[in-house]
Design a protein around this motif. Structure first.
Motif, PDB file in Angstrom:
ATOM      1  N   THR A 220       0.830  -1.207   0.000  1.00 35.26           N
ATOM      2  CA  THR A 220       0.000   0.000   0.000  1.00 35.26           C
ATOM      3  C   THR A 220       0.864   1.257   0.000  1.00 35.26           C
ATOM      4  OG1 THR A 220      -1.759  -1.150   1.195  1.00 35.26           O
ATOM      5  CG2 THR A 220      -1.795   1.252   1.242  1.00 35.26           C
ATOM      6  N   TRP A 221       1.894   1.276   0.836  1.00 33.56           N
ATOM      7  CA  TRP A 221       2.772   2.433   0.895  1.00 33.56           C
ATOM      8  C   TRP A 221       3.491   2.640  -0.431  1.00 33.56           C
ATOM      9  CZ3 TRP A 221       3.907   6.861   2.881  1.00 33.56           C
ATOM     10  CH2 TRP A 221       5.178   7.413   2.694  1.00 33.56           C
ATOM     11  N   GLU A 222       3.991   1.573  -1.019  1.00 38.35           N
ATOM     12  CA  GLU A 222       4.697   1.692  -2.294  1.00 38.35           C
ATOM     13  C   GLU A 222       3.769   2.184  -3.396  1.00 38.35           C
ATOM     14  OE1 GLU A 222       7.923  -1.896  -1.376  1.00 38.35           O
ATOM     15  OE2 GLU A 222       6.261  -2.216  -2.771  1.00 38.35           O
ATOM     16  N   SER A 223       2.512   1.752  -3.360  1.00 40.10           N
ATOM     17  CA  SER A 223       1.549   2.197  -4.366  1.00 40.10           C
ATOM     18  C   SER A 223       1.224   3.679  -4.203  1.00 40.10           C
ATOM     19  CB  SER A 223       0.264   1.370  -4.273  1.00 40.10           C
ATOM     20  OG  SER A 223       0.521   0.014  -4.542  1.00 40.10           O
ATOM     21  N   VAL A 224       1.041   4.104  -2.947  1.00 40.41           N
ATOM     22  CA  VAL A 224       0.752   5.514  -2.686  1.00 40.41           C
ATOM     23  C   VAL A 224       1.933   6.375  -3.113  1.00 40.41           C
ATOM     24  CG1 VAL A 224       0.379   7.221  -0.859  1.00 40.41           C
ATOM     25  CG2 VAL A 224      -0.884   5.060  -0.832  1.00 40.41           C
ATOM     26  N   ARG A 225       3.141   5.905  -2.792  1.00 43.38           N
ATOM     27  CA  ARG A 225       4.324   6.681  -3.132  1.00 43.38           C
ATOM     28  C   ARG A 225       4.530   6.762  -4.644  1.00 43.38           C
ATOM     29  NH1 ARG A 225      10.447   5.567  -0.871  1.00 43.38           N
ATOM     30  NH2 ARG A 225      11.333   7.561  -1.515  1.00 43.38           N
ATOM     31  N   ALA A 226       4.243   5.667  -5.338  1.00 45.59           N
ATOM     32  CA  ALA A 226       4.416   5.649  -6.796  1.00 45.59           C
ATOM     33  C   ALA A 226       3.203   6.207  -7.532  1.00 45.59           C
ATOM     34  CB  ALA A 226       4.696   4.227  -7.268  1.00 45.59           C
ATOM     35  N   ARG A 227       2.100   6.421  -6.789  1.00 40.30           N
ATOM     36  CA  ARG A 227       0.851   6.935  -7.364  1.00 40.30           C
ATOM     37  C   ARG A 227       0.304   6.019  -8.454  1.00 40.30           C
ATOM     38  NH1 ARG A 227       2.163  13.468  -7.815  1.00 40.30           N
ATOM     39  NH2 ARG A 227       2.594  13.772  -5.592  1.00 40.30           N
ATOM     40  N   ARG A 228       0.367   4.732  -8.191  1.00 38.11           N
ATOM     41  CA  ARG A 228      -0.253   3.759  -9.105  1.00 38.11           C
ATOM     42  C   ARG A 228      -0.539   2.491  -8.313  1.00 38.11           C
ATOM     43  NH1 ARG A 228       5.223   3.470 -10.832  1.00 38.11           N
ATOM     44  NH2 ARG A 228       6.156   1.415 -10.442  1.00 38.11           N
ATOM     45  N   ILE A 229      -1.583   1.787  -8.728  1.00 40.12           N
ATOM     46  CA  ILE A 229      -1.947   0.551  -8.044  1.00 40.12           C
ATOM     47  C   ILE A 229      -1.044  -0.578  -8.527  1.00 40.12           C
ATOM     48  CG2 ILE A 229      -4.348   1.260  -7.733  1.00 40.12           C
ATOM     49  CD1 ILE A 229      -5.078  -0.609 -10.035  1.00 40.12           C
ATOM     50  N   PRO A 230      -0.820  -1.601  -7.706  1.00 39.70           N
ATOM     51  CA  PRO A 230       0.014  -2.722  -8.146  1.00 39.70           C
ATOM     52  C   PRO A 230      -0.603  -3.421  -9.354  1.00 39.70           C
ATOM     53  CG  PRO A 230      -0.351  -2.791  -5.770  1.00 39.70           C
ATOM     54  CD  PRO A 230      -1.273  -1.756  -6.321  1.00 39.70           C
ATOM     55  N   GLY A 231       0.221  -4.028 -10.191  1.00 35.54           N
ATOM     56  CA  GLY A 231      -0.253  -4.763 -11.348  1.00 35.54           C
ATOM     57  C   GLY A 231      -0.968  -6.039 -10.929  1.00 35.54           C
ATOM     58  N   PRO A 232      -1.667  -6.687 -11.873  1.00 35.14           N
ATOM     59  CA  PRO A 232      -2.416  -7.910 -11.564  1.00 35.14           C
ATOM     60  C   PRO A 232      -1.536  -9.020 -10.973  1.00 35.14           C
ATOM     61  CG  PRO A 232      -3.004  -7.078 -13.733  1.00 35.14           C
ATOM     62  CD  PRO A 232      -1.839  -6.261 -13.272  1.00 35.14           C
ATOM     63  N   LEU A 233      -0.314  -9.184 -11.509  1.00 34.99           N
ATOM     64  CA  LEU A 233       0.571 -10.235 -11.001  1.00 34.99           C
ATOM     65  C   LEU A 233       0.966  -9.953  -9.553  1.00 34.99           C
ATOM     66  CD1 LEU A 233       2.158 -12.811 -11.468  1.00 34.99           C
ATOM     67  CD2 LEU A 233       4.040 -11.433 -12.383  1.00 34.99           C
ATOM     68  N   ARG A 234       1.302  -8.709  -9.235  1.00 32.14           N
ATOM     69  CA  ARG A 234       1.688  -8.360  -7.870  1.00 32.14           C
ATOM     70  C   ARG A 234       0.508  -8.560  -6.910  1.00 32.14           C
ATOM     71  NH1 ARG A 234       5.590  -4.919  -6.011  1.00 32.14           N
ATOM     72  NH2 ARG A 234       6.815  -5.831  -7.696  1.00 32.14           N
ATOM     73  N   LEU A 235      -0.694  -8.125  -7.325  1.00 33.45           N
ATOM     74  CA  LEU A 235      -1.868  -8.315  -6.468  1.00 33.45           C
ATOM     75  C   LEU A 235      -2.177  -9.794  -6.267  1.00 33.45           C
ATOM     76  CD1 LEU A 235      -4.337  -5.537  -7.711  1.00 33.45           C
ATOM     77  CD2 LEU A 235      -3.267  -5.711  -5.447  1.00 33.45           C
ATOM     78  N   GLY A 236      -2.104 -10.567  -7.349  1.00 31.68           N
ATOM     79  CA  GLY A 236      -2.361 -12.000  -7.251  1.00 31.68           C
ATOM     80  C   GLY A 236      -1.349 -12.689  -6.351  1.00 31.68           C
ATOM     81  N   THR A 237      -0.101 -12.279  -6.468  1.00 27.26           N
ATOM     82  CA  THR A 237       0.955 -12.837  -5.620  1.00 27.26           C
ATOM     83  C   THR A 237       0.689 -12.540  -4.153  1.00 27.26           C
ATOM     84  OG1 THR A 237       2.599 -12.616  -7.383  1.00 27.26           O
ATOM     85  CG2 THR A 237       3.423 -12.750  -5.122  1.00 27.26           C
ATOM     86  N   LEU A 238       0.304 -11.314  -3.870  1.00 25.72           N
ATOM     87  CA  LEU A 238       0.029 -10.899  -2.494  1.00 25.72           C
ATOM     88  C   LEU A 238      -1.140 -11.686  -1.910  1.00 25.72           C
ATOM     89  CD1 LEU A 238       0.904  -8.853  -0.328  1.00 25.72           C
ATOM     90  CD2 LEU A 238      -0.755  -7.253  -1.284  1.00 25.72           C
ATOM     91  N   ILE A 239      -2.222 -11.824  -2.674  1.00 25.24           N
ATOM     92  CA  ILE A 239      -3.409 -12.547  -2.203  1.00 25.24           C
ATOM     93  C   ILE A 239      -3.080 -14.016  -1.965  1.00 25.24           C
ATOM     94  CG2 ILE A 239      -5.715 -13.335  -2.872  1.00 25.24           C
ATOM     95  CD1 ILE A 239      -6.014 -10.648  -4.376  1.00 25.24           C
ATOM     96  N   ALA A 240      -2.358 -14.627  -2.900  1.00 26.53           N
ATOM     97  CA  ALA A 240      -1.992 -16.043  -2.761  1.00 26.53           C
ATOM     98  C   ALA A 240      -1.108 -16.264  -1.546  1.00 26.53           C
ATOM     99  CB  ALA A 240      -1.293 -16.530  -4.026  1.00 26.53           C
ATOM    100  N   ALA A 241      -0.171 -15.354  -1.321  1.00 28.86           N
ATOM    101  CA  ALA A 241       0.746 -15.500  -0.191  1.00 28.86           C
ATOM    102  C   ALA A 241       0.016 -15.403   1.141  1.00 28.86           C
ATOM    103  CB  ALA A 241       1.846 -14.444  -0.272  1.00 28.86           C
ATOM    104  N   VAL A 242      -0.854 -14.407   1.274  1.00 34.86           N
ATOM    105  CA  VAL A 242      -1.586 -14.235   2.531  1.00 34.86           C
ATOM    106  C   VAL A 242      -2.557 -15.395   2.747  1.00 34.86           C
ATOM    107  CG1 VAL A 242      -3.212 -12.766   3.781  1.00 34.86           C
ATOM    108  CG2 VAL A 242      -1.321 -11.734   2.513  1.00 34.86           C
ATOM    109  N   ALA A 243      -3.219 -15.850   1.676  1.00 37.30           N
ATOM    110  CA  ALA A 243      -4.124 -16.997   1.798  1.00 37.30           C
ATOM    111  C   ALA A 243      -3.355 -18.245   2.227  1.00 37.30           C
ATOM    112  CB  ALA A 243      -4.832 -17.241   0.465  1.00 37.30           C
ATOM    113  N   GLY A 244      -2.178 -18.446   1.656  1.00 38.56           N
ATOM    114  CA  GLY A 244      -1.358 -19.582   2.053  1.00 38.56           C
ATOM    115  C   GLY A 244      -0.940 -19.501   3.505  1.00 38.56           C
ATOM    116  N   LEU A 245      -0.590 -18.287   3.946  1.00 41.51           N
ATOM    117  CA  LEU A 245      -0.221 -18.072   5.343  1.00 41.51           C
ATOM    118  C   LEU A 245      -1.372 -18.439   6.275  1.00 41.51           C
ATOM    119  CD1 LEU A 245       1.601 -16.841   7.609  1.00 41.51           C
ATOM    120  CD2 LEU A 245       0.539 -14.640   7.073  1.00 41.51           C
TER     121      LEU A 245
END
Length: 315
Positions: free
Chosen positions: A129-154
């Motif tokens: 979230t911080w990196e997206s706010v700082r870059a002023r763009r939302i993460p790409g689909p691959l980055r979002l999918g990776t994040l969701i998969a990682a947290v779900a696995g956790l």
């Protein structure tokens, strides 16, 4: 002429891609090394009765002493780094100590499951979230999918490897402590990523573990730090201090030079997966189906980070 102009950028970017992949590997190894902490701490608590906070203090103190001994001939470099960037370096060390203390408190008050899912799961989300706010763009689909998969696995791994009937004497306080630990881990990772660009990994690790040990010292003294001097105890403490702290954090800070904080937080989620695998192999604990599913999700998320490694310019 046109052919040369097309191939030149590709050749120029090859070293950057190699550095980025090296950083990913370094942080992946860090997550695996951190994953050995759980079994070592469990064995140490059973044999010595030390509290988790006291073990955390011993872990950082041993790492600091070993690193100070290794850098004895370069103490001028360490002091020069402190003079050049005192605030971020001190914040990194204090953060290292505090988010561990908060995690241990969350485990005591709300149980391992809540502490692990909230603290480790919150960190990559906050960093992204911080990196997206700082870059002023939302993460790409691959980055979002990776994040969701990682947290779900956790969530799957943690939920299946903890005792659902374990007592939670102060669940609200535990939840707040876990959230504080996750916030502290995310902030410390982002700060240390910035300072790692201009500070050698060994120097950064020496300073952060020393400051972290001093931060935990008051809590550890209250809980008690004395421990019997036996071969098994010394071996476990050395493993925690040297392998899971001195070596692991040196690799972590080296990898942060070319790896965004959110990606690093995802890769270090290999910690609970490694811990679960070691519990099955060494402690003969059962291997539930959710752990297998969570492991597949986490490994998929880790593999996805290698598909699009970020170059050194990614901040």
């Amino acid at each position: 002429m046109s052919s040369t102009s097309r191939t030149a950028p590709s050749a120029a970017s090859a070293p950057a891609v190699t550095q980025a992949r090296t950083g990913l590997i370094q942080i992946t190894v860090t997550g695996v090394l951190w994953g050995t902490t759980g079994v070592a701490v469990q064995l140490l608590r059973e044999s010595t009765g030390l509290s988790p906070v006291s073990i955390g203090f011993h872990r950082l103190a041993i790492a600091a002493l070993v690193l100070l001994a290794c850098t004895a001939g370069r103490l001028g470099t360490v002091l020069a780094a402190l003079r050049a960037a005192p605030v971020p370096l001190l914040l990194t060390g204090v953060g290292l100590g505090l988010y561990q203390a908060l995690y241990f408190a969350a485990v005591a008050w709300a149980g391992v499951s809540v502490a692990t899912v909230v603290s480790l799961g919150l960190a990559p989300v906050l960093a992204a979230t911080w990196e997206s706010v700082r870059a002023r763009r939302i993460p790409g689909p691959l980055r979002l999918g990776t994040l969701i998969a990682a947290v779900a696995g956790l969530v799957l791994i943690t939920g299946a490897t903890t005792d659902p009937g374990a007592a939670a004497p102060a669940p609200l306080l535990g939840l707040l402590a876990a959230a504080g630990s996750g916030l502290g881990y995310a902030v410390t990772t982002l700060i240390s990523r910035q300072v790692s660009q201009r500070t050698e990994p060994m120097t950064l690790t020496t300073i952060s573990t020393t400051v972290g040990a001093l931060t935990l010292a008051p809590f550890a003294l209250v809980a008690g730090v004395s421990t019997p001097v036996r071969l098994d105890t010394v071996a476990l403490l050395l493993h925690l201090g040297v392998v899971t702290t001195a070596v692991a954090y040196a690799l972590f800070y080296a990898g942060l030079r070319t790896t965004p904080g959110s990606v690093a937080a995802v890769l270090t989620l290999l910690e609970p997966l490694t811990a679960a695998a070691l519990a099955v192999a060494l402690l003969h604990e059962p291997l539930p189906l959710p752990v297998i599913g969570g492991g597949v999700l986490l490994l998929t998320a880790v593999a996805a980070t290698y598909l699009t490694p970020a170059g050194p310019k990614t901040r």
